[in-house]
Motif scaffolding. Sequence first.
Motif, PDB file in Angstrom:
ATOM      1  N   PHE A 211     -74.148  47.700  43.192  1.00 55.58           N
ATOM      2  CA  PHE A 211     -73.446  46.751  42.329  1.00 55.58           C
ATOM      3  C   PHE A 211     -72.042  46.544  42.876  1.00 55.58           C
ATOM      4  O   PHE A 211     -71.447  47.445  43.478  1.00 55.58           O
ATOM      5  N   ASP A 212     -71.510  45.345  42.675  1.00 55.50           N
ATOM      6  CA  ASP A 212     -70.177  45.003  43.155  1.00 55.50           C
ATOM      7  C   ASP A 212     -69.172  45.229  42.028  1.00 55.50           C
ATOM      8  O   ASP A 212     -69.009  44.373  41.157  1.00 55.50           O
ATOM      9  N   PHE A 213     -68.506  46.379  42.052  1.00 57.59           N
ATOM     10  CA  PHE A 213     -67.566  46.728  40.990  1.00 57.59           C
ATOM     11  C   PHE A 213     -66.168  46.211  41.308  1.00 57.59           C
ATOM     12  O   PHE A 213     -65.756  46.191  42.477  1.00 57.59           O
ATOM     13  N   PRO A 214     -65.404  45.844  40.280  1.00 57.58           N
ATOM     14  CA  PRO A 214     -63.974  45.589  40.505  1.00 57.58           C
ATOM     15  C   PRO A 214     -63.259  46.919  40.721  1.00 57.58           C
ATOM     16  O   PRO A 214     -63.796  47.988  40.433  1.00 57.58           O
ATOM     17  N   ASP A 215     -62.031  46.850  41.225  1.00 59.61           N
ATOM     18  CA  ASP A 215     -61.280  48.082  41.499  1.00 59.61           C
ATOM     19  C   ASP A 215     -60.991  48.859  40.215  1.00 59.61           C
ATOM     20  O   ASP A 215     -61.101  50.086  40.184  1.00 59.61           O
ATOM     21  N   TRP A 216     -60.619  48.154  39.160  1.00 61.72           N
ATOM     22  CA  TRP A 216     -60.265  48.827  37.915  1.00 61.72           C
ATOM     23  C   TRP A 216     -60.921  48.085  36.749  1.00 61.72           C
ATOM     24  O   TRP A 216     -60.337  47.176  36.179  1.00 61.72           O
ATOM     25  N   PRO A 217     -62.149  48.452  36.388  1.00 64.67           N
ATOM     26  CA  PRO A 217     -62.830  47.765  35.281  1.00 64.67           C
ATOM     27  C   PRO A 217     -62.131  48.022  33.954  1.00 64.67           C
ATOM     28  O   PRO A 217     -61.607  49.110  33.714  1.00 64.67           O
ATOM     29  N   ASP A 218     -62.088  47.002  33.099  1.00 64.79           N
ATOM     30  CA  ASP A 218     -61.527  47.173  31.766  1.00 64.79           C
ATOM     31  C   ASP A 218     -62.667  47.233  30.750  1.00 64.79           C
ATOM     32  O   ASP A 218     -63.852  47.164  31.102  1.00 64.79           O
ATOM     33  N   GLN A 219     -62.317  47.366  29.467  1.00 64.67           N
ATOM     34  CA  GLN A 219     -63.332  47.536  28.434  1.00 64.67           C
ATOM     35  C   GLN A 219     -64.210  46.286  28.298  1.00 64.67           C
ATOM     36  O   GLN A 219     -65.412  46.386  28.037  1.00 64.67           O
ATOM     37  N   THR A 220     -63.615  45.118  28.488  1.00 63.05           N
ATOM     38  CA  THR A 220     -64.404  43.882  28.411  1.00 63.05           C
ATOM     39  C   THR A 220     -65.496  43.873  29.467  1.00 63.05           C
ATOM     40  O   THR A 220     -66.650  43.511  29.202  1.00 63.05           O
ATOM     41  N   TYR A 221     -65.137  44.284  30.665  1.00 68.57           N
ATOM     42  CA  TYR A 221     -66.114  44.338  31.760  1.00 68.57           C
ATOM     43  C   TYR A 221     -67.233  45.324  31.431  1.00 68.57           C
ATOM     44  O   TYR A 221     -68.417  45.025  31.616  1.00 68.57           O
ATOM     45  N   VAL A 222     -66.862  46.502  30.931  1.00 65.03           N
ATOM     46  CA  VAL A 222     -67.867  47.522  30.603  1.00 65.03           C
ATOM     47  C   VAL A 222     -68.790  47.023  29.499  1.00 65.03           C
ATOM     48  O   VAL A 222     -69.997  47.264  29.524  1.00 65.03           O
ATOM     49  N   ASN A 223     -68.221  46.309  28.519  1.00 64.04           N
ATOM     50  CA  ASN A 223     -69.051  45.780  27.432  1.00 64.04           C
ATOM     51  C   ASN A 223     -70.161  44.884  27.960  1.00 64.04           C
ATOM     52  O   ASN A 223     -71.299  44.923  27.468  1.00 64.04           O
ATOM     53  N   SER A 427     -62.453  39.571  33.651  1.00 64.78           N
ATOM     54  CA  SER A 427     -61.034  39.812  33.437  1.00 64.78           C
ATOM     55  C   SER A 427     -60.758  41.303  33.507  1.00 64.78           C
ATOM     56  O   SER A 427     -61.506  42.094  32.958  1.00 64.78           O
ATOM     57  N   VAL A 428     -59.746  41.679  34.202  1.00 64.46           N
ATOM     58  CA  VAL A 428     -59.379  43.089  34.315  1.00 64.46           C
ATOM     59  C   VAL A 428     -57.923  43.228  33.925  1.00 64.46           C
ATOM     60  O   VAL A 428     -57.107  42.339  34.130  1.00 64.46           O
ATOM     61  N   SER A 429     -57.579  44.357  33.322  1.00 69.25           N
ATOM     62  CA  SER A 429     -56.213  44.579  32.888  1.00 69.25           C
ATOM     63  C   SER A 429     -55.414  45.276  33.973  1.00 69.25           C
ATOM     64  O   SER A 429     -55.970  45.933  34.832  1.00 69.25           O
TER      65      SER A 429
END
Length: 429
Positions: A211-223, A427-429
């Motif tokens: 999977f292609d993960f962002p560097d710093w996932p936020d809660q929206t991404y995890v949801n 979106s990432v924070s």
Amino acid sequence: MLWRTLAHEGSHLALELTQLVPELGEPRQVVLARPSDVELLGGKPFGLGYPAPSDVFGISRRLGCEPSGPAARRRLFGAPELVIPDSSSLQESGLSDMDWLDTPHRHGRSYAVIGDLLGVGQKLGISAAEAAVRLRHYGISVVPEELPEGAPDEVDLQLLHGDGDTVQGRIIWHDSPVPPGHVAQAALRTGLDPREVQYRIEQYGLKVQPFDFPDWPDQTYVNWLSEGHDGQWPWLDADRPLTPWQILAAQIRMGWSADDARAAYGCLGFELPPRPTCRSSPDDLQLLAGRGEAFWAPFRTDRAPEFHQLIDVSAHLGLSIRTLLNRLAAYWVKTEMVLPQRATELDRELFSRDDLSRLSSLEPLHEGTPLGGTGSPPMTRSPSSASSLPPETWVGAPRNWPPDSAPTDSGSPTTTYRRASPTAPHSVS
């Protein structure tokens, strides 16, 4: 009866069996039966079960013999190899409770993984490394062959437990592959980079779904990586197409069109199911959830569902099986079930009998009534069983969903929903 028939190789019945199953004609040894074999092969005193490694020690206690005898007898019948240590080692470990040996067996494996080691270690009060030594002592292989030094530490324990809950032990990853939602959630909880989380997990012999993960996932991404859009298990599977239910649930939750929902999941990297060939109906979400008396998973487009699930769902939705199959086919769910044009008495028996393998029966069929005809009236379903996404938790969804309005050409209900941005998942924070 089969055992006795094979013992008389020249009999007519034995020859017929060999024609049906050619492997029975291969050279073999027919072992003379003993009264204790029923318990030995059944795992229970009355033979009602499946033999597990610890059964050898229970049988040896009841028969008053050494465990090596039942273990050798089991091998004659093809049971998994079980090494019996010498008498001094047995006395040190004790034979009063050997159920810990069955930990891999309960998950249908002949080898142990890190989840098994943690379970055995907790039961015996030893470390995961010591648990590996114990299991290997009895001939049970362990994956990986070597554990990292001092592993697992507190951080690794969070990575190996579902939702990072090491106290309740809600989920321990026993088998591969680990879904991306678990990795992203663990990265958010621990502050580690997702690639570091993946590396640590794979050191324990587990595989992570690519999977292609962002560097710093936020809660929206995890949801967005969870089935219920709540950032918790169960997670979406990145190795197969999303279910039609998942796309429709996102439409309703976010107030989006079908194109917006598909674009959001496509941007995340998930494989999308084919587009439906029909406009959505108000009860499609409930139908695609695939729930009935049993806790079934939503219908998939890459694998046919069990016939039991189809029968269960049709009864609870008050639909004939033919109607259910046609509606699922519009969402590209291949059921592989072929129905006769008109039901016979035998069909009625097959589809209405309630036995141990069926939690609910099909709607009653009468002689000469088409299987696609009108079935029994709809059965009441509790809100919790309709889907894993209760109406009151959907963002912007009215409490009286499903509405009585007709679907629009875009595939979305005509009820007005609060619209959110389709770009939110990245979106990432």
